[in-house]
Design a protein around this motif. Sequence first.
Motif, PDB file in Angstrom:
ATOM      1  N   PRO A  90       6.912   6.560  32.561  1.00 37.27           N
ATOM      2  CA  PRO A  90       6.242   7.547  31.708  1.00 37.27           C
ATOM      3  C   PRO A  90       7.111   7.936  30.508  1.00 37.27           C
ATOM      4  N   VAL A  91       6.453   8.187  29.393  1.00 38.78           N
ATOM      5  CA  VAL A  91       7.137   8.614  28.168  1.00 38.78           C
ATOM      6  C   VAL A  91       6.427   9.847  27.629  1.00 38.78           C
ATOM      7  N   GLY A  92       7.210  10.891  27.328  1.00 39.03           N
ATOM      8  CA  GLY A  92       6.690  12.108  26.709  1.00 39.03           C
ATOM      9  C   GLY A  92       7.260  12.267  25.318  1.00 39.03           C
ATOM     10  N   LEU A  93       6.432  12.705  24.383  1.00 38.12           N
ATOM     11  CA  LEU A  93       6.829  12.855  22.988  1.00 38.12           C
ATOM     12  C   LEU A  93       6.621  14.293  22.547  1.00 38.12           C
ATOM     13  N   ILE A  94       7.684  14.938  22.085  1.00 37.95           N
ATOM     14  CA  ILE A  94       7.598  16.291  21.520  1.00 37.95           C
ATOM     15  C   ILE A  94       7.600  16.145  20.004  1.00 37.95           C
ATOM     16  N   HIS A  95       6.500  16.494  19.372  1.00 36.32           N
ATOM     17  CA  HIS A  95       6.371  16.335  17.919  1.00 36.32           C
ATOM     18  C   HIS A  95       6.347  17.697  17.245  1.00 36.32           C
ATOM     19  N   ASN A  96       7.235  17.908  16.261  1.00 31.56           N
ATOM     20  CA  ASN A  96       7.238  19.186  15.543  1.00 31.56           C
ATOM     21  C   ASN A  96       7.590  19.026  14.066  1.00 31.56           C
ATOM     22  N   ALA A  97       7.189  17.911  13.433  1.00 28.21           N
ATOM     23  CA  ALA A  97       7.492  17.678  12.019  1.00 28.21           C
ATOM     24  C   ALA A  97       6.676  18.611  11.124  1.00 28.21           C
ATOM     25  N   ILE A  98       7.284  19.004   9.991  1.00 28.41           N
ATOM     26  CA  ILE A  98       6.639  19.892   9.024  1.00 28.41           C
ATOM     27  C   ILE A  98       6.702  19.254   7.637  1.00 28.41           C
ATOM     28  N   GLY A  99       5.542  19.064   7.021  1.00 26.45           N
ATOM     29  CA  GLY A  99       5.474  18.434   5.713  1.00 26.45           C
ATOM     30  C   GLY A  99       6.326  19.143   4.674  1.00 26.45           C
ATOM     31  N   GLY A 100       7.087  18.351   3.919  1.00 28.09           N
ATOM     32  CA  GLY A 100       7.900  18.888   2.834  1.00 28.09           C
ATOM     33  C   GLY A 100       9.193  19.542   3.242  1.00 28.09           C
TER      34      GLY A 100
END
Length: 413
Positions: A133-143
Amino acid sequence: NGIWEVEFPPMKAGGPYSATIESGGSIIELADILMGEVWICSGQSNMAFRLRDAATAGEDIPLAANSRLRFFDMKEIAPTAAVEWNDSVLERVNRLDYYHPTSWTLSDSITAKEFSAVAYHFGRMLQEQLGVPVGLIHNAIGGSPTEAWIDRKSMECDPLMVDFFTQWSNNDFIDRWVRERGMQNIAGAKENPFQQHPYKPSYLFESGMAPIIRYPVAGAIWYQGESNANNVELHEQLLPAMVESWRNAWGERFPFYYVQLSSMETGRESWGHFRDSQRRLTEQIPRSGMVVSSDLGHRTDVHPRRKKEVGERLARLALAASYGKEIQKSGPFFREVRFEGEKAIVTFSEAKRLHTSDNHEVREAELAGADKIFYPAKVVIRGNELVVTSDKVPHPAFVRYGWSSYTEGNLVN
């Protein structure tokens, strides 16, 4: 005070598992728990770029169902678009309440299309190749600029970075576009000189990283740089400081893999220099790696749509460097150059079967003498080396490749 945690020993990958929590007469049952590899996926808009908008969305989204691939998708309450935020948003930003509440979801055609395209393809390839299993935490903010992702203590204790906190809206350490967009968003808070903004130094660390630093992670992938590309030397200080900040916060020396800026023609004169600086930073940042995206760029769009290749290149790097898989981890990577008379001889790592992607001559190579005036050069591939010459440079001292902001470089392995 209601704050507690349980730390488990390392457990075998797999699942689903369940957990029971009992307190007095209360019982909480948790189900569908997986054990696996968790990666942070952060940066600015090219990491936030959604799968639904990517070039291969039509073929990827219908195949996205995978119960062993999970997303923790941290979406902002108000994008940093060219608008003025209302009072409610301004108040929440000041409380560091910039992300919507979220929870783990399974990858399927609904969740995946709204998720980061780069992160999705990275995680999908990891899951398939590792079989866990693979979990991805995404929190990118444009600019968002790099300095927004560094913890405040690290910045205040650094003689260079502490100056970022002084008169933010009129501070030449901060990219002009970053300042102008930030002030546009918070224009309605003129009465509050302490109004926060996600682009301000340390803000995204405090709002987007600090809440998850107790969560065990295997590593981080990063796609950012557009908002720092106009001050290359300063970014050379910021990115290592950011990686160190994250590693200190987690107490882990996890790997950090990042994307070199892509190609773009309009108003991006510094990008060749910046890309080369990003390459050099792999030598400065321990346990780091960089993938190339300049061949996937767009002349006029800062958000090129070919994200599948970027995610899979990051996955290849992680599979080889972090998991020891026998896989071609990258394209040719510059090793050294030596000058012999009128020739520059360039050698690479990852140089097995050097050739060009279109079977034409190598493009975008340039030579210069001691005067650093560069001229187009002719390239001959000789085994795992390039022999570079130019009639206008009889005594070369410098060589460069793919330096234009928009490059059509075609060297591959």
